[in-house]
Design a protein around this motif. Sequence first.
Motif, mmCIF file in Angstrom:
data_model
loop_
_atom_site.group_PDB
_atom_site.id
_atom_site.type_symbol
_atom_site.label_atom_id
_atom_site.label_comp_id
_atom_site.label_asym_id
_atom_site.label_seq_id
_atom_site.Cartn_x
_atom_site.Cartn_y
_atom_site.Cartn_z
ATOM 1 N N ILE A 53 0.866 -1.177 0.000
ATOM 2 C CA ILE A 53 0.000 0.000 0.000
ATOM 3 C C ILE A 53 0.903 1.227 0.000
ATOM 4 C CG2 ILE A 53 -1.586 1.381 1.395
ATOM 5 C CD1 ILE A 53 -3.144 -0.948 0.513
ATOM 6 N N ARG A 54 0.672 2.129 -0.951
ATOM 7 C CA ARG A 54 1.394 3.404 -0.937
ATOM 8 C C ARG A 54 0.362 4.505 -0.812
ATOM 9 N NH1 ARG A 54 4.985 2.149 -6.328
ATOM 10 N NH2 ARG A 54 6.163 0.415 -5.474
ATOM 11 N N SER A 55 0.808 5.621 -0.244
ATOM 12 C CA SER A 55 -0.114 6.748 -0.126
ATOM 13 C C SER A 55 0.587 8.009 -0.610
ATOM 14 C CB SER A 55 -0.538 6.880 1.337
ATOM 15 O OG SER A 55 -1.386 7.975 1.462
ATOM 16 N N LYS A 56 -0.073 8.732 -1.488
ATOM 17 C CA LYS A 56 0.489 9.987 -1.997
ATOM 18 C C LYS A 56 -0.300 11.134 -1.404
ATOM 19 C CE LYS A 56 2.062 9.125 -6.730
ATOM 20 N NZ LYS A 56 1.942 9.729 -8.052
ATOM 21 N N SER A 57 0.323 12.319 -1.438
ATOM 22 C CA SER A 57 -0.366 13.489 -0.899
ATOM 23 C C SER A 57 -1.485 13.928 -1.852
ATOM 24 C CB SER A 57 0.631 14.641 -0.711
ATOM 25 O OG SER A 57 -0.086 15.862 -0.637
ATOM 26 N N LEU A 58 -2.707 13.941 -1.320
ATOM 27 C CA LEU A 58 -3.854 14.405 -2.108
ATOM 28 C C LEU A 58 -3.678 15.877 -2.495
ATOM 29 C CD1 LEU A 58 -6.822 14.310 -3.154
ATOM 30 C CD2 LEU A 58 -7.554 14.737 -0.794
ATOM 31 N N GLU A 59 -3.257 16.671 -1.513
ATOM 32 C CA GLU A 59 -3.139 18.126 -1.747
ATOM 33 C C GLU A 59 -2.151 18.405 -2.873
ATOM 34 O OE1 GLU A 59 -3.213 16.692 1.309
ATOM 35 O OE2 GLU A 59 -5.282 17.379 1.570
ATOM 36 N N GLU A 60 -1.005 17.708 -2.803
ATOM 37 C CA GLU A 60 0.022 17.952 -3.819
ATOM 38 C C GLU A 60 -0.473 17.533 -5.219
ATOM 39 O OE1 GLU A 60 3.852 16.565 -2.343
ATOM 40 O OE2 GLU A 60 4.466 16.343 -4.442
ATOM 41 N N PHE A 61 -1.086 16.359 -5.282
ATOM 42 C CA PHE A 61 -1.551 15.861 -6.587
ATOM 43 C C PHE A 61 -2.619 16.803 -7.154
ATOM 44 C CE2 PHE A 61 -4.040 13.333 -9.526
ATOM 45 C CZ PHE A 61 -3.074 12.621 -10.201
ATOM 46 N N ASN A 62 -3.530 17.223 -6.273
ATOM 47 C CA ASN A 62 -4.638 18.073 -6.716
ATOM 48 C C ASN A 62 -4.131 19.455 -7.146
ATOM 49 O OD1 ASN A 62 -7.281 18.679 -7.296
ATOM 50 N ND2 ASN A 62 -7.895 19.033 -5.162
ATOM 51 N N SER A 63 -3.151 20.004 -6.413
ATOM 52 C CA SER A 63 -2.604 21.328 -6.813
ATOM 53 C C SER A 63 -1.896 21.214 -8.160
ATOM 54 C CB SER A 63 -1.571 21.871 -5.824
ATOM 55 O OG SER A 63 -1.986 21.667 -4.554
ATOM 56 N N ASN A 64 -1.169 20.110 -8.364
ATOM 57 C CA ASN A 64 -0.506 19.909 -9.664
ATOM 58 C C ASN A 64 -1.529 19.808 -10.786
ATOM 59 O OD1 ASN A 64 2.156 19.961 -8.952
ATOM 60 N ND2 ASN A 64 2.290 17.769 -8.551
ATOM 61 N N LEU A 65 -2.642 19.096 -10.496
ATOM 62 C CA LEU A 65 -3.683 18.935 -11.513
ATOM 63 C C LEU A 65 -4.289 20.301 -11.856
ATOM 64 C CD1 LEU A 65 -5.148 16.720 -13.123
ATOM 65 C CD2 LEU A 65 -6.806 16.564 -11.258
ATOM 66 N N LYS A 66 -4.465 21.106 -10.832
ATOM 67 C CA LYS A 66 -5.024 22.444 -11.047
ATOM 68 C C LYS A 66 -4.068 23.293 -11.903
ATOM 69 C CE LYS A 66 -7.092 26.316 -8.697
ATOM 70 N NZ LYS A 66 -7.711 26.806 -7.492
ATOM 71 N N ALA A 67 -2.778 23.185 -11.597
ATOM 72 C CA ALA A 67 -1.784 23.980 -12.332
ATOM 73 C C ALA A 67 -1.592 23.455 -13.755
ATOM 74 C CB ALA A 67 -0.458 23.961 -11.570
ATOM 75 N N HIS A 68 -1.688 22.122 -13.904
ATOM 76 C CA HIS A 68 -1.455 21.503 -15.226
ATOM 77 C C HIS A 68 -2.547 20.469 -15.484
ATOM 78 C CE1 HIS A 68 2.543 23.252 -14.807
ATOM 79 N NE2 HIS A 68 2.645 22.641 -13.640
ATOM 80 N N PRO A 69 -3.766 20.907 -15.835
ATOM 81 C CA PRO A 69 -4.857 19.937 -16.063
ATOM 82 C C PRO A 69 -4.458 18.934 -17.152
ATOM 83 C CG PRO A 69 -5.701 22.190 -16.040
ATOM 84 C CD PRO A 69 -4.205 22.298 -16.040
ATOM 85 N N THR A 70 -4.658 17.658 -16.872
ATOM 86 C CA THR A 70 -4.137 16.612 -17.768
ATOM 87 C C THR A 70 -5.152 16.191 -18.823
ATOM 88 O OG1 THR A 70 -5.010 14.927 -16.296
ATOM 89 C CG2 THR A 70 -2.727 15.625 -15.921
ATOM 90 N N GLY A 71 -6.429 16.432 -18.544
ATOM 91 C CA GLY A 71 -7.457 15.943 -19.476
ATOM 92 C C GLY A 71 -7.719 14.449 -19.315
ATOM 93 N N ASN A 72 -6.966 13.790 -18.425
ATOM 94 C CA ASN A 72 -7.188 12.358 -18.195
ATOM 95 C C ASN A 72 -8.202 12.200 -17.063
ATOM 96 O OD1 ASN A 72 -7.145 9.686 -17.529
ATOM 97 N ND2 ASN A 72 -4.914 9.530 -17.309
ATOM 98 N N VAL A 73 -9.376 11.681 -17.404
ATOM 99 C CA VAL A 73 -10.464 11.629 -16.421
ATOM 100 C C VAL A 73 -10.074 10.821 -15.180
ATOM 101 C CG1 VAL A 73 -11.725 9.627 -17.345
ATOM 102 C CG2 VAL A 73 -12.987 11.499 -16.254
#
Length: 308
Positions: free
Chosen positions: A244-264
Amino acid sequence: MPSSSNVKGTVAILGGTGDIGLRISRIFLTEYREHFPVVRVTTRDPNSPKAQELAKLGAELRRTSESFDDVLSGVDVVINAFNTETIEKVGKELTAAVARVNPKVYFLSEFGVDYRFNEFDGYEHPEWPRKRVITADTKAALEGSQTKLVLLVTGIFLNWLFQPGLGIDVEKNVYTSLGPASNRIATTAGDDIGRSVARLAVLSLDPATASTVPTDLRIAGQNVSYEEIRDAVARVKGVPKGEIRSKSLEEFNSNLKAHPTGNVLDYIWVLIGQGKLDFSRENANELVNPGQSLWKWKTVEDQLRGSI
Ligand SMILES: NC(=O)c1ccc[n+]([C@@H]2O[C@H](COP(=O)([O-])OP(=O)(O)OC[C@H]3O[C@@H](n4cnc5c(N)ncnc54)[C@H](OP(=O)(O)O)[C@@H]3O)[C@@H](O)[C@H]2O)c1
């Protein structure tokens, strides 16, 4: 026996050869046939293997190019299982025909996440605003009509759940959550979505139960966490419990906001991290399948065993 009600109706399934449409069509043509002697299915190609499979089960095949007034003539239940692109193409004509034909119930093509609660301010994946427009236009066109509009949200299709893009890598036996691995994901098998739609259709046609069917509802065959998926894989495949690995939700979400990927999948992964795909506290499971008396909801374990 799917239901003790003795209602009978005619149903049209638009896009009934599709990913989810095929599952819905099969259930209406088999388990719920006593309630729906006439099952119309639209297709662009009546000779395709999927269309032919449904014809053999007794479906009345209609070409998508026909007038919707003809396809829907005399229909009590309309199930829209088109994808968003197709609805944008044919939606105006379709909704106008639904308003004219006035079926008792119209299921819009939802079958996904509960995007009413999305919080992607300025960077939302385009699929959801498009669906909102379709819903708003449909509600406006049906305003004042007798047709009940039903928006059924089902979480992630069970056969679509095991995706590295959602952090679920069964092959590598690694499970990566955004935030806690105890976060749950609502998932429903295609056949159980078919059963739920059929059951809601029966309830809507029966005057004694019609008012129990709300416009907005969500179901989940299972609400399953990353840890529980990991454990199910170990049980079914006889492998050690995966990592089990856990990544930071906040970091991933801020990156997505800064660079929207278009990948649903990236957006759905965030929704899971935010707990928005956990339907365990609020769902209509008991309405469609009280105490699992009508069927047993399929689980991740069933999917892994290939028994679906
Ligand atoms: N929760 C989830 O995990 C999940 C996953 C995927 C989809 N969904 C949702 O499920 C709903 C249905 O999606 P789907 O993937 O099942 O649909 P789909 O398979 O892409 O399409 C359904 C049917 O529509 C017809 N069609 C496709 N393109 C068309 C076009 N350009 N013109 C006319 N007809 C066309 C096809 O039938 P013919 O070829 O026979 O004409 C197809 O079988 C959508 O609301 C989608 O958002 C949810």
